[in-house]
Design a protein around this motif. Sequence first.
Motif, PDB file in Angstrom:
ATOM      1  N   GLN A  60      77.880  15.213  19.839  1.00 56.74           N
ATOM      2  CA  GLN A  60      78.526  14.610  18.672  1.00 56.74           C
ATOM      3  C   GLN A  60      77.687  13.464  18.131  1.00 56.74           C
ATOM      4  O   GLN A  60      77.159  12.650  18.885  1.00 56.74           O
ATOM      5  N   THR A  61      77.560  13.393  16.807  1.00 57.86           N
ATOM      6  CA  THR A  61      76.974  12.237  16.137  1.00 57.86           C
ATOM      7  C   THR A  61      78.102  11.330  15.674  1.00 57.86           C
ATOM      8  O   THR A  61      79.042  11.794  15.024  1.00 57.86           O
ATOM      9  N   ILE A  62      78.015  10.043  16.010  1.00 63.05           N
ATOM     10  CA  ILE A  62      79.065   9.101  15.604  1.00 63.05           C
ATOM     11  C   ILE A  62      78.764   8.528  14.224  1.00 63.05           C
ATOM     12  O   ILE A  62      79.594   8.595  13.324  1.00 63.05           O
ATOM     13  N   SER A  63      77.584   7.956  14.060  1.00 68.80           N
ATOM     14  CA  SER A  63      77.214   7.377  12.759  1.00 68.80           C
ATOM     15  C   SER A  63      75.731   7.062  12.753  1.00 68.80           C
ATOM     16  O   SER A  63      75.057   7.144  13.789  1.00 68.80           O
ATOM     17  N   GLU A  64      75.225   6.680  11.571  1.00 66.59           N
ATOM     18  CA  GLU A  64      73.800   6.421  11.389  1.00 66.59           C
ATOM     19  C   GLU A  64      73.599   5.136  10.578  1.00 66.59           C
ATOM     20  O   GLU A  64      73.303   5.180   9.382  1.00 66.59           O
ATOM     21  N   PRO A  65      73.776   3.972  11.207  1.00 72.39           N
ATOM     22  CA  PRO A  65      73.548   2.716  10.486  1.00 72.39           C
ATOM     23  C   PRO A  65      72.079   2.566  10.086  1.00 72.39           C
ATOM     24  O   PRO A  65      71.192   3.112  10.734  1.00 72.39           O
ATOM     25  N   THR A  66      71.833   1.823   9.029  1.00 73.29           N
ATOM     26  CA  THR A  66      70.484   1.716   8.471  1.00 73.29           C
ATOM     27  C   THR A  66      69.874   0.339   8.711  1.00 73.29           C
ATOM     28  O   THR A  66      70.568  -0.653   8.912  1.00 73.29           O
ATOM     29  N   LEU A  67      68.542   0.320   8.694  1.00 72.33           N
ATOM     30  CA  LEU A  67      67.760  -0.908   8.729  1.00 72.33           C
ATOM     31  C   LEU A  67      66.611  -0.775   7.740  1.00 72.33           C
ATOM     32  O   LEU A  67      66.253   0.333   7.337  1.00 72.33           O
ATOM     33  N   SER A  68      65.992  -1.899   7.408  1.00 75.27           N
ATOM     34  CA  SER A  68      64.786  -1.867   6.582  1.00 75.27           C
ATOM     35  C   SER A  68      63.987  -3.136   6.842  1.00 75.27           C
ATOM     36  O   SER A  68      64.512  -4.140   7.325  1.00 75.27           O
ATOM     37  N   GLY A  69      62.700  -3.057   6.519  1.00 77.77           N
ATOM     38  CA  GLY A  69      61.839  -4.229   6.594  1.00 77.77           C
ATOM     39  C   GLY A  69      61.781  -4.883   7.953  1.00 77.77           C
ATOM     40  O   GLY A  69      61.950  -6.092   8.074  1.00 77.77           O
ATOM     41  N   LEU A  70      61.507  -4.087   9.005  1.00 78.52           N
ATOM     42  CA  LEU A  70      61.430  -4.646  10.356  1.00 78.52           C
ATOM     43  C   LEU A  70      59.990  -5.066  10.633  1.00 78.52           C
ATOM     44  O   LEU A  70      59.089  -4.231  10.748  1.00 78.52           O
ATOM     45  N   ALA A  71      59.767  -6.367  10.751  1.00 76.40           N
ATOM     46  CA  ALA A  71      58.420  -6.908  10.935  1.00 76.40           C
ATOM     47  C   ALA A  71      57.877  -6.587  12.327  1.00 76.40           C
ATOM     48  O   ALA A  71      58.624  -6.229  13.243  1.00 76.40           O
ATOM     49  N   ARG A  72      56.608  -6.730  12.488  1.00 75.25           N
ATOM     50  CA  ARG A  72      55.963  -6.561  13.799  1.00 75.25           C
ATOM     51  C   ARG A  72      56.619  -7.496  14.823  1.00 75.25           C
ATOM     52  O   ARG A  72      56.754  -8.690  14.581  1.00 75.25           O
ATOM     53  N   GLY A  73      57.069  -6.943  15.949  1.00 79.36           N
ATOM     54  CA  GLY A  73      57.689  -7.735  16.997  1.00 79.36           C
ATOM     55  C   GLY A  73      59.148  -8.069  16.771  1.00 79.36           C
ATOM     56  O   GLY A  73      59.805  -8.602  17.665  1.00 79.36           O
ATOM     57  N   ALA A  74      59.659  -7.769  15.581  1.00 74.98           N
ATOM     58  CA  ALA A  74      61.055  -8.110  15.262  1.00 74.98           C
ATOM     59  C   ALA A  74      62.008  -7.070  15.846  1.00 74.98           C
ATOM     60  O   ALA A  74      61.636  -5.929  16.111  1.00 74.98           O
ATOM     61  N   SER A  75      63.246  -7.480  16.047  1.00 74.41           N
ATOM     62  CA  SER A  75      64.271  -6.564  16.536  1.00 74.41           C
ATOM     63  C   SER A  75      65.566  -6.816  15.787  1.00 74.41           C
ATOM     64  O   SER A  75      65.775  -7.892  15.214  1.00 74.41           O
ATOM     65  N   SER A  76      66.428  -5.820  15.805  1.00 73.95           N
ATOM     66  CA  SER A  76      67.705  -5.938  15.114  1.00 73.95           C
ATOM     67  C   SER A  76      68.755  -5.095  15.834  1.00 73.95           C
ATOM     68  O   SER A  76      68.473  -3.957  16.233  1.00 73.95           O
ATOM     69  N   ALA A  77      69.948  -5.653  16.008  1.00 71.95           N
ATOM     70  CA  ALA A  77      71.049  -4.911  16.606  1.00 71.95           C
ATOM     71  C   ALA A  77      71.700  -4.023  15.564  1.00 71.95           C
ATOM     72  O   ALA A  77      71.784  -4.383  14.382  1.00 71.95           O
ATOM     73  N   VAL A  78      72.134  -2.856  15.992  1.00 70.98           N
ATOM     74  CA  VAL A  78      72.884  -1.942  15.124  1.00 70.98           C
ATOM     75  C   VAL A  78      74.172  -1.555  15.842  1.00 70.98           C
ATOM     76  O   VAL A  78      74.205  -1.444  17.069  1.00 70.98           O
ATOM     77  N   THR A  79      75.229  -1.356  15.064  1.00 67.42           N
ATOM     78  CA  THR A  79      76.543  -1.039  15.618  1.00 67.42           C
ATOM     79  C   THR A  79      77.051   0.255  15.012  1.00 67.42           C
ATOM     80  O   THR A  79      76.909   0.489  13.807  1.00 67.42           O
ATOM     81  N   SER A  80      77.633   1.088  15.860  1.00 70.01           N
ATOM     82  CA  SER A  80      78.127   2.390  15.405  1.00 70.01           C
ATOM     83  C   SER A  80      79.481   2.254  14.730  1.00 70.01           C
ATOM     84  O   SER A  80      80.157   1.217  14.825  1.00 70.01           O
ATOM     85  N   ALA A  81      79.896   3.322  14.083  1.00 73.09           N
ATOM     86  CA  ALA A  81      81.276   3.428  13.621  1.00 73.09           C
ATOM     87  C   ALA A  81      82.191   3.634  14.829  1.00 73.09           C
ATOM     88  O   ALA A  81      81.731   3.782  15.969  1.00 73.09           O
ATOM     89  N   SER A  82      83.484   3.656  14.593  1.00 76.49           N
ATOM     90  CA  SER A  82      84.450   3.790  15.681  1.00 76.49           C
ATOM     91  C   SER A  82      84.555   5.238  16.145  1.00 76.49           C
ATOM     92  O   SER A  82      84.469   6.173  15.342  1.00 76.49           O
ATOM     93  N   TRP A  83      84.739   5.411  17.441  1.00 81.05           N
ATOM     94  CA  TRP A  83      84.928   6.727  18.069  1.00 81.05           C
ATOM     95  C   TRP A  83      86.164   6.673  18.944  1.00 81.05           C
ATOM     96  O   TRP A  83      86.364   5.707  19.688  1.00 81.05           O
ATOM     97  N   THR A  84      87.011   7.698  18.863  1.00 79.73           N
ATOM     98  CA  THR A  84      88.201   7.765  19.692  1.00 79.73           C
ATOM     99  C   THR A  84      87.831   8.333  21.052  1.00 79.73           C
ATOM    100  O   THR A  84      87.414   9.486  21.159  1.00 79.73           O
ATOM    101  N   ALA A  85      88.019   7.535  22.088  1.00 72.70           N
ATOM    102  CA  ALA A  85      87.531   7.879  23.427  1.00 72.70           C
ATOM    103  C   ALA A  85      88.266   9.069  24.020  1.00 72.70           C
ATOM    104  O   ALA A  85      89.489   9.199  23.880  1.00 72.70           O
ATOM    105  N   VAL A  86      87.516   9.930  24.689  1.00 72.39           N
ATOM    106  CA  VAL A  86      88.077  11.026  25.486  1.00 72.39           C
ATOM    107  C   VAL A  86      87.642  10.798  26.929  1.00 72.39           C
ATOM    108  O   VAL A  86      86.570  10.248  27.197  1.00 72.39           O
ATOM    109  N   ARG A  87      88.475  11.213  27.876  1.00 73.52           N
ATOM    110  CA  ARG A  87      88.203  10.912  29.275  1.00 73.52           C
ATOM    111  C   ARG A  87      86.961  11.642  29.782  1.00 73.52           C
ATOM    112  O   ARG A  87      86.611  12.724  29.304  1.00 73.52           O
ATOM    113  N   GLY A  88      86.287  11.018  30.735  1.00 74.00           N
ATOM    114  CA  GLY A  88      85.106  11.620  31.338  1.00 74.00           C
ATOM    115  C   GLY A  88      83.970  10.621  31.459  1.00 74.00           C
ATOM    116  O   GLY A  88      84.075   9.459  31.047  1.00 74.00           O
TER     117      GLY A  88
END
Length: 205
Positions: free
Chosen positions: A74-102
């Motif tokens: 399953q694919t949950i979501s595809e958040p976007t980024l742009s302009g990531l400089a050399r050595g830079a980092s950025s956190a990304v967060t998914s959309a909500s997913w309804t949990a199933v056991r396992g």
Amino acid sequence: NNCTTVSFSVTKQVQPDLIISVAPVPTTSSPYIEGQPLQFRGTIQNNGTGATQSGVTFYNRFQLDLSNDGSINQTISEPTLSGLARGASSAVTSASWTAVRGTHRIVLCADQSDTVANNNKINNEANETNNCNVSTNGVFIVQPPPPTLNFSANPTTVLLGNSSTLSWSSTNANSCSASGDWTGSKSLSGSQSTGALTPPSKTYT
């Protein structure tokens, strides 16, 4: 005079290289319960020698390996980024997913999309094989919801020789058993008379 000299300079090509520097995990603490909405967060870093292409937005795909068996389900979501400089980092967060056991694994891949037009937007990466978190990262467990019981007696105060009706209902339970002044296996929901009661008191559990 049959030879000539040509001078030229060689410059090293600078290229971005997108990696997952922090593997994705749920944004909330465990325990994770079936039916609970969950989001996931991971960090993408540019580990290359140059910035990503100016003005280019790239997609970062959160996917689930349900049952942690190596297959993507399953694919949950595809958040976007742009302009990531050399050595830079950025956190990304998914959309909500309804949990199933396992036992599951969350997978984050930089610059990847289920949509062909959005896939591999950063086309000059130094290494295209290291864009996803490795298989040992991102594993989490979703538990079934805990059992609940509603149990009541009506009435709770009775005259000598009269009876009370016990009523109960449960959720997320596999069995019910009685103790105290009644015993044995009971259905997951139901009602039962105590029969004629005598002093001083009775306890039904």
